[in-house]
Design a protein around this motif. Sequence first.
Motif, mmCIF file in Angstrom:
data_model
loop_
_atom_site.group_PDB
_atom_site.id
_atom_site.type_symbol
_atom_site.label_atom_id
_atom_site.label_comp_id
_atom_site.label_asym_id
_atom_site.label_seq_id
_atom_site.Cartn_x
_atom_site.Cartn_y
_atom_site.Cartn_z
ATOM 1 N N ILE A 287 5.583 0.456 -6.647
ATOM 2 C CA ILE A 287 5.140 1.772 -6.948
ATOM 3 C C ILE A 287 5.929 2.496 -7.952
ATOM 4 O O ILE A 287 5.187 3.530 -8.719
ATOM 5 N N TYR A 291 3.622 3.999 -11.091
ATOM 6 C CA TYR A 291 3.506 5.232 -11.252
ATOM 7 C C TYR A 291 4.094 5.877 -12.682
ATOM 8 O O TYR A 291 3.687 6.766 -13.346
ATOM 9 N N PRO A 526 2.007 1.643 2.278
ATOM 10 C CA PRO A 526 1.271 2.911 1.861
ATOM 11 C C PRO A 526 1.141 3.168 0.464
ATOM 12 O O PRO A 526 0.162 3.625 -0.243
ATOM 13 N N GLY A 527 2.451 3.140 0.060
ATOM 14 C CA GLY A 527 2.767 3.585 -1.299
ATOM 15 C C GLY A 527 2.004 2.374 -2.340
ATOM 16 O O GLY A 527 1.446 3.121 -3.451
ATOM 17 N N ASN A 530 -1.715 3.172 -2.386
ATOM 18 C CA ASN A 530 -2.337 4.339 -3.087
ATOM 19 C C ASN A 530 -2.261 3.998 -4.552
ATOM 20 O O ASN A 530 -3.070 4.439 -5.244
ATOM 21 N N THR A 533 -5.139 1.866 -5.265
ATOM 22 C CA THR A 533 -6.277 2.409 -5.246
ATOM 23 C C THR A 533 -6.393 3.458 -6.550
ATOM 24 O O THR A 533 -7.805 3.390 -7.116
ATOM 25 N N HIS A 534 -5.490 4.252 -6.877
ATOM 26 C CA HIS A 534 -5.771 5.085 -7.869
ATOM 27 C C HIS A 534 -5.923 4.171 -9.369
ATOM 28 O O HIS A 534 -6.782 4.879 -10.060
ATOM 29 N N THR A 547 -4.428 -0.022 5.407
ATOM 30 C CA THR A 547 -3.130 -0.897 5.760
ATOM 31 C C THR A 547 -3.067 -1.809 6.843
ATOM 32 O O THR A 547 -2.253 -2.372 7.106
#
Length: 648
Positions: A287, A291, A526-527, A530, A533-534, A547
């Motif tokens: 993550i 990011y 979840p992190g 996300n 997916t992004h 999940t």
Amino acid sequence: MKPPLRILIIDDSPEDAVLLVRELKKEFSPAMERVETEEAMLSAIEKGKWDVVVSDYVMPEFSGLAAISILHQQNRDLPFIMVSGQMGEELAVEAMRAGAHDYLVKGNLSRLIPAIKRELKEASDRDKRRKAEAALHATEARFKSLVEQSLVGIYLLQDGIFSYVNPKFAEIFNFQQSELVDGRALLDLVIDEDRQAVSEICETILGYSDKGPPCYFRGQGKCGKDLQLEMHGTKTELNGRPAIIGTLLDITERKKAFEQLRQAQKMEALGQLAGGIAHDFNNLLTIINGYSTLLLRSLDRESPQHQEAEQILKAGDRAADLTRQLLTFSRRQILAPRMLNLNDQIRGIEKMLHRVVGEHIYLETSLAEDIDLIKIDPGQVEQIVMNLVVNAGDAMKDGGMMSIATTNAEIDQSFASTHPGSVMGGYVMLAVTDNGTGMTEEVKSRLFEPFFTTKEMGRGTGLGLATVYGIVKQNGGYIDVASELEKGTTFRIYLPRLKQQNTPVKLVPEVPAEGSHTILVVEDEPGVLNLVTHTLKNKGFNIIGTTDPLEALEIFDQRGNEIDLLLSDVVMPFMNGPKLAEALTQKNSALKVIFMSGHTDDKVNFEKILENGTPFIAKPFTNGALVTKIARTLANLEDRITELGADR
């Protein structure tokens, strides 16, 4: 019923023999044979078993004294009663000295029966005594044989001095038996630090009525060898004074093996802890780094924020390296092993190794040309060699010599029995030797613990040798370390060898990392979900994310005809990634699958799945690596790479 009596009569007078038998019939049921010559007596003794012999003193061709002599020569212990018509104290004394048990006069046989009864009883007692003595001698012989041949040291100690030691006891200390008995004290064989404790134990044993407590101490042999010993003792008496009899065991090798086993168990426990920590960190680092990459792309390269985001990404990359090392130590990272020649791998990084050690260290290689192949991830070979070379270089700050050698080797039963963790078989052996500062036993015992280091603060993470340990164990190998202070260190790495030939690798063309396919992403964090997916939506892919692997089954039942690829984590609650992939590919055999994970609990079976061609990407991964992996898989390039034997 009268008891039977087998009687041999030596007499030249048949009438006198009849009179004797008549007297005996009052108390016995006699069976008699009469002889009057030496030859006849010998024949009778040979063919019969007699209870008593009654003999005349003098006969024309024989005598009672001669008859006694024959019994002695024949080693026959029979009651012998002399019965004679001649009377005289001198004759009786002569007969008794010759071996007769009694002397009677023919004219007075009233003492015959009492004499025979007495002599029969005494003969029986003598026979029992002889049998008891024979049994005692046999027992003593067996006991002596057992003691002399025992594999345990046995001793007899009085006033602190050895009265007896068996050969094994003497062998433990490298002495002859004669060098220890009647002069050598027990404390002479004990190191100074343990003498007080051993003396107190001996006093305690002498105070017990039964076996005393065991005593563990360090001994010293004739050649100065340090010994780990276990002594047991029991109070006894010797010549009316207290003594100690007991056993001594040399537990030097047993204790060494136990310490090695305990160390191996500790390393295994540390590995499980490290693997669990690394798994959670991999998700967090995926993550953070993902990011950070997205943030960098959105910022102007000249802006201060771009430089700050770069520092975040660099820190994340360093953390990812540490996490990979932890996974290597715990042997939970996923690998792509292939057959390779260890010499080729070393030659490929030899120039870099010379730069790493510096000009103040002379580095030489001695690579056996006939070594067999090994099966291992190529990157792991570089990790092993690099970490060992760096570690050796740190031990030679003022310069020195270092060597790297390879050869084929065998681990036999003798080696395996004294090196817990090693397995008999054929290996390729890599040895890295330096003549640096060496190590103490305490440092050696903690050598492979993660984060343990003897370097000053700020130099090294303490994961280098832990990484080597994990790699070697993961590949079914063994590490042997030999080191002495100020004499240097040698690491010997044993890796299982093969006889197969390597398959040449062919290059596969790259494909554009863009697409419009539909991807089902299943990730319980979840992190991470996300971020993936992004990232993929930005590249034009259609993403369905969840999940929950059970929900993924429901989604596939409803929209399976739309989905081109499954991107799934390996370790998830309720259902793991391989099980989910198996269920979905049964519904659609054309479905592409990619696994992602920081580690897996069932590594062996999972690597078998990967060997069948299923693509895999290790966490933490970069956004670009993920997109490229997906593009390759959708273009069917992953299968071609697997067929050609290239690294995934």
